[in-house]
Design an enzyme around this catalytic site. Structure first.
Site, PDB file in Angstrom:
ATOM      1  N   GLN A   1       4.166   0.710   2.238  1.00  0.00           N
ATOM      2  CA  GLN A   1       4.395  -0.483   3.022  1.00  0.00           C
ATOM      3  C   GLN A   1       5.565  -1.264   2.434  1.00  0.00           C
ATOM      4  O   GLN A   1       5.566  -1.607   1.249  1.00  0.00           O
ATOM      5  CB  GLN A   1       3.138  -1.354   3.007  1.00  0.00           C
ATOM      6  CG  GLN A   1       1.953  -0.748   3.741  1.00  0.00           C
ATOM      7  CD  GLN A   1       2.104  -0.887   5.247  1.00  0.00           C
ATOM      8  OE1 GLN A   1       1.806  -1.919   5.816  1.00  0.00           O
ATOM      9  NE2 GLN A   1       2.562   0.169   5.900  1.00  0.00           N
TER      10      GLN A   1
ATOM     11  N   PHE B   1       1.735  -0.179   9.954  1.00  0.00           N
ATOM     12  CA  PHE B   1       0.765  -0.425   8.901  1.00  0.00           C
ATOM     13  C   PHE B   1       0.391   0.904   8.237  1.00  0.00           C
ATOM     14  O   PHE B   1       0.999   1.935   8.471  1.00  0.00           O
ATOM     15  CB  PHE B   1      -0.464  -1.138   9.464  1.00  0.00           C
ATOM     16  CG  PHE B   1      -0.298  -2.638   9.613  1.00  0.00           C
ATOM     17  CD1 PHE B   1       0.945  -3.252   9.600  1.00  0.00           C
ATOM     18  CD2 PHE B   1      -1.409  -3.456   9.772  1.00  0.00           C
ATOM     19  CE1 PHE B   1       1.095  -4.622   9.725  1.00  0.00           C
ATOM     20  CE2 PHE B   1      -1.285  -4.835   9.903  1.00  0.00           C
ATOM     21  CZ  PHE B   1      -0.037  -5.416   9.880  1.00  0.00           C
TER      22      PHE B   1
ATOM     23  N   ASP C   1       0.784  -1.237   0.000  1.00  0.00           N
ATOM     24  CA  ASP C   1       0.000   0.000   0.000  1.00  0.00           C
ATOM     25  C   ASP C   1       0.819   1.293   0.000  1.00  0.00           C
ATOM     26  O   ASP C   1       1.784   1.425   0.761  1.00  0.00           O
ATOM     27  CB  ASP C   1      -0.889   0.066   1.244  1.00  0.00           C
ATOM     28  CG  ASP C   1      -1.795  -1.132   1.406  1.00  0.00           C
ATOM     29  OD1 ASP C   1      -1.767  -2.014   0.543  1.00  0.00           O
ATOM     30  OD2 ASP C   1      -2.523  -1.172   2.407  1.00  0.00           O
TER      31      ASP C   1
ATOM     32  N   GLU D   1     -10.592  -1.878   3.566  1.00  0.00           N
ATOM     33  CA  GLU D   1      -9.295  -1.324   3.936  1.00  0.00           C
ATOM     34  C   GLU D   1      -9.087   0.024   3.258  1.00  0.00           C
ATOM     35  O   GLU D   1      -9.799   0.406   2.330  1.00  0.00           O
ATOM     36  CB  GLU D   1      -8.159  -2.290   3.547  1.00  0.00           C
ATOM     37  CG  GLU D   1      -8.161  -3.578   4.350  1.00  0.00           C
ATOM     38  CD  GLU D   1      -6.930  -4.427   4.104  1.00  0.00           C
ATOM     39  OE1 GLU D   1      -6.285  -4.812   5.094  1.00  0.00           O
ATOM     40  OE2 GLU D   1      -6.618  -4.712   2.932  1.00  0.00           O
TER      41      GLU D   1
ATOM     42  N   ASP E   1      -5.721   1.846   9.125  1.00  0.00           N
ATOM     43  CA  ASP E   1      -5.571   2.614   7.885  1.00  0.00           C
ATOM     44  C   ASP E   1      -6.085   4.044   7.993  1.00  0.00           C
ATOM     45  O   ASP E   1      -6.925   4.485   7.193  1.00  0.00           O
ATOM     46  CB  ASP E   1      -6.262   1.888   6.720  1.00  0.00           C
ATOM     47  CG  ASP E   1      -5.753   0.476   6.513  1.00  0.00           C
ATOM     48  OD1 ASP E   1      -4.684   0.154   7.060  1.00  0.00           O
ATOM     49  OD2 ASP E   1      -6.424  -0.304   5.818  1.00  0.00           O
TER      50      ASP E   1
ATOM     51  N   TRP F   1       5.662 -10.177   2.041  1.00  0.00           N
ATOM     52  CA  TRP F   1       5.046  -9.344   3.068  1.00  0.00           C
ATOM     53  C   TRP F   1       5.582  -9.724   4.445  1.00  0.00           C
ATOM     54  O   TRP F   1       5.735 -10.890   4.780  1.00  0.00           O
ATOM     55  CB  TRP F   1       3.526  -9.534   3.025  1.00  0.00           C
ATOM     56  CG  TRP F   1       2.773  -8.595   3.927  1.00  0.00           C
ATOM     57  CD1 TRP F   1       2.253  -7.390   3.592  1.00  0.00           C
ATOM     58  CD2 TRP F   1       2.477  -8.794   5.307  1.00  0.00           C
ATOM     59  NE1 TRP F   1       1.642  -6.810   4.691  1.00  0.00           N
ATOM     60  CE2 TRP F   1       1.765  -7.659   5.754  1.00  0.00           C
ATOM     61  CE3 TRP F   1       2.737  -9.816   6.217  1.00  0.00           C
ATOM     62  CZ2 TRP F   1       1.304  -7.515   7.063  1.00  0.00           C
ATOM     63  CZ3 TRP F   1       2.292  -9.675   7.525  1.00  0.00           C
ATOM     64  CH2 TRP F   1       1.575  -8.541   7.934  1.00  0.00           C
TER      65      TRP F   1
END
Length: 459
Positions: free
Chosen positions: A35, A75, A19, A200, A149, A43
């Site tokens: 990210q 995050f 992201d 999200e 987020d 990840w």
């Protein structure tokens, strides 16, 4: 041989990307955080990495900006310029700090489980070069493992900051307000049964910043149940009064392709919002055959709501293109170059084809008189594991091989196709729009076989 790295898209140097985070414009320079796993190509160990650009096309990597630390992963979130120093987090009399608002994911010791998710701050007083985490973190904690987020905006009519977050599993967008970025109060909750999947990366943006009492757009990414399957991004037109968002139109795809997720807007842009997505899909992002770098952003694009005489208004995009669209000069295209091509719509039942010597890689297919889809071949390169080894029998794309159908007008529309490395971005535009065309878009990765490209008609 891996596919060509995109030249005018933001990509990581040699690690993992997902992201976009903390996008902002300051003193003519574009900043993007994202990210990043600074120690691997899959990840994990989520941290914010920083890149800058003078034109949104050529990016310079500045390394990790806000690292995972003390069992708390960094995050997604946003960055704002607190120009009035409402937070008191910078020395008095100065230009005010940059404040990053991000989700801290607290480790449980089990990588398969999220820990508590809380909203934290970090502060920069040197234009984003260095960041210090706020000693009073977290600034917002709901005792939830799916509260994340944060995207923050300034609502001048009420003189307050607004934080937009999600309760991801509950299909809720939460709005909190604050006078100082530190102390937050719950203002409202938005629910929408028309959007399924895990929610999200919400964003709430005025479509005309000079008139905040007018149209707004709520952006929500969903996984699964994106517009083209798997993960994807939706826009919900509506109104916002500083406290609550009210939808006025049905959700629409922000992009018709399978590789557009987590799009959020740049802070500090006047006028219509400028957003940038992650160009991938959670169905196959971990298996992309680009190891050791993995992930790319899509082109930045302005979002607008097209006027309509009757019926619902349509979301349209104005991409930041590396060159004015032009007709192809011949059938041969260099796979290592960037191409921005202006193409007439094919007749119904026909298509433009991008082919390598052995197969058709992309088809821009007029499926009916009033719709068009982009289709891709399954990757010519094998799916890769986290360590870069092939995964026999595992297709990269699976059944995610086409875009959502895009409405077209045969009397007025043409196609603009941007090709850069492994990224194809299709724009359906009006023929009379000149060098800055606007219309619906579709973003799609493709991993072709080796050899020169040939663009041809099948009619």
């Amino acid at each position: 041989m891996p596919p060509a790295r995109p030249a005018v898209h933001l990509t990581p140097v040699d690690t993992w990307m997902n992201d976009p985070n903390g996008l902002f414009l300051r003193d003519g320079r574009w900043h993007a955080f994202y990210q990043n796993n600074p120690v691997g190509s899959a990840w994990g160990h989520m941290s914010w990495r920083h890149a800058v650009s003078d034109d949104l096309l050529t990016w310079t990597d500045l390394g990790v900006a806000i690292p995972e630390e003390d069992g708390t992963a960094i995050f997604s979130g946003s960055v704002v310029h607190d120009s009035r120093n409402t937070s008191g987090l910078a020395p008095a009399g100065g230009p005010g700090p940059l404040v990053a608002i991000y989700t801290g994911n607290v480790s449980t010791g089990d990588p398969a489980q999220h820990g508590p998710q809380v909203q934290n701050l970090a502060v920069s007083t040197d234009d984003g070069a260095t960041w210090v985490k706020y000693v009073g973190n977290p600034v917002l904690d709901r005792g939830s493992t799916d509260f994340r987020d944060p995207q923050v905006l300034r609502h001048e009519p009420t003189g307050r900051w607004v934080m937009v977050t999600v309760e991801a599993q509950d299909h809720e967008v939460l709005l909190h307000t604050s006078v100082d970025l530190v102390h937050w109060e719950h203002a409202s909750t938005y629910r929408d049964d028309r959007l399924d999947g895990i929610w999200e990366c919400p964003d709430l943006v005025p479509l005309d910043a000079a008139h905040p009492e007018g149209a707004w757009l709520l952006i929500v990414s969903t996984n699964p149940h994106g517009p083209a399957g798997g993960s994807g991004t939706w826009g919900v037109p509506g109104t916002f009064d500083g406290t609550a968002f009210t939808a006025t139109d049905a959700p629409q795809p922000l992009d018709h392709g399978p590789d557009h997720y987590a799009a959020v807007s740049f802070w500090g842009v006047d006028g219509a919002p400028l957003v940038m997505p992650w160009a991938s899909n959670w169905d196959y992002a971990r298996h992309a055959p680009t190891w050791p770098w993995r992930g790319t952003m899509g082109l930045a694009r302005t979002v607008a709501l097209e006027p309509a005489d009757d019926g619902p208004r349509r979301l349209v995009l104005i991409p930041v293109l590396p060159a004015a669209p032009r007709p192809p000069e011949g059938p041969r295209l260099d796979p290592g170059a960037v191409h921005v091509l202006r193409l007439p719509l094919p007749p119904a039942g026909a298509a433009w084809e991008l082919a390598t010597p052995d197969r058709v890689e992309l088809r821009l297919e007029r499926t009916a008189q009033d719709t068009l889809v982009m289709r891709r071949a399954e990757s010519a390169l094998p799916a890769l594991a986290d360590d870069g080894r092939p995964k026999p029998g595992r297709p990269v794309f699976g059944d995610r091989t086409r875009t959502l159908p895009i409405p077209v007008d045969g009397e007025r529309d043409e196609l603009v196709l941007a090709l850069d490395g492994c990224v194809a971005e299709l724009l359906v535009a009006r023929r009379d729009q000149g060098a800055s065309p606007t219309g619906p878009m579709a973003t799609m990765l493709f991993f072709p076989a080796e050899g020169a490209w040939e663009l041809r008609r099948d009619w």
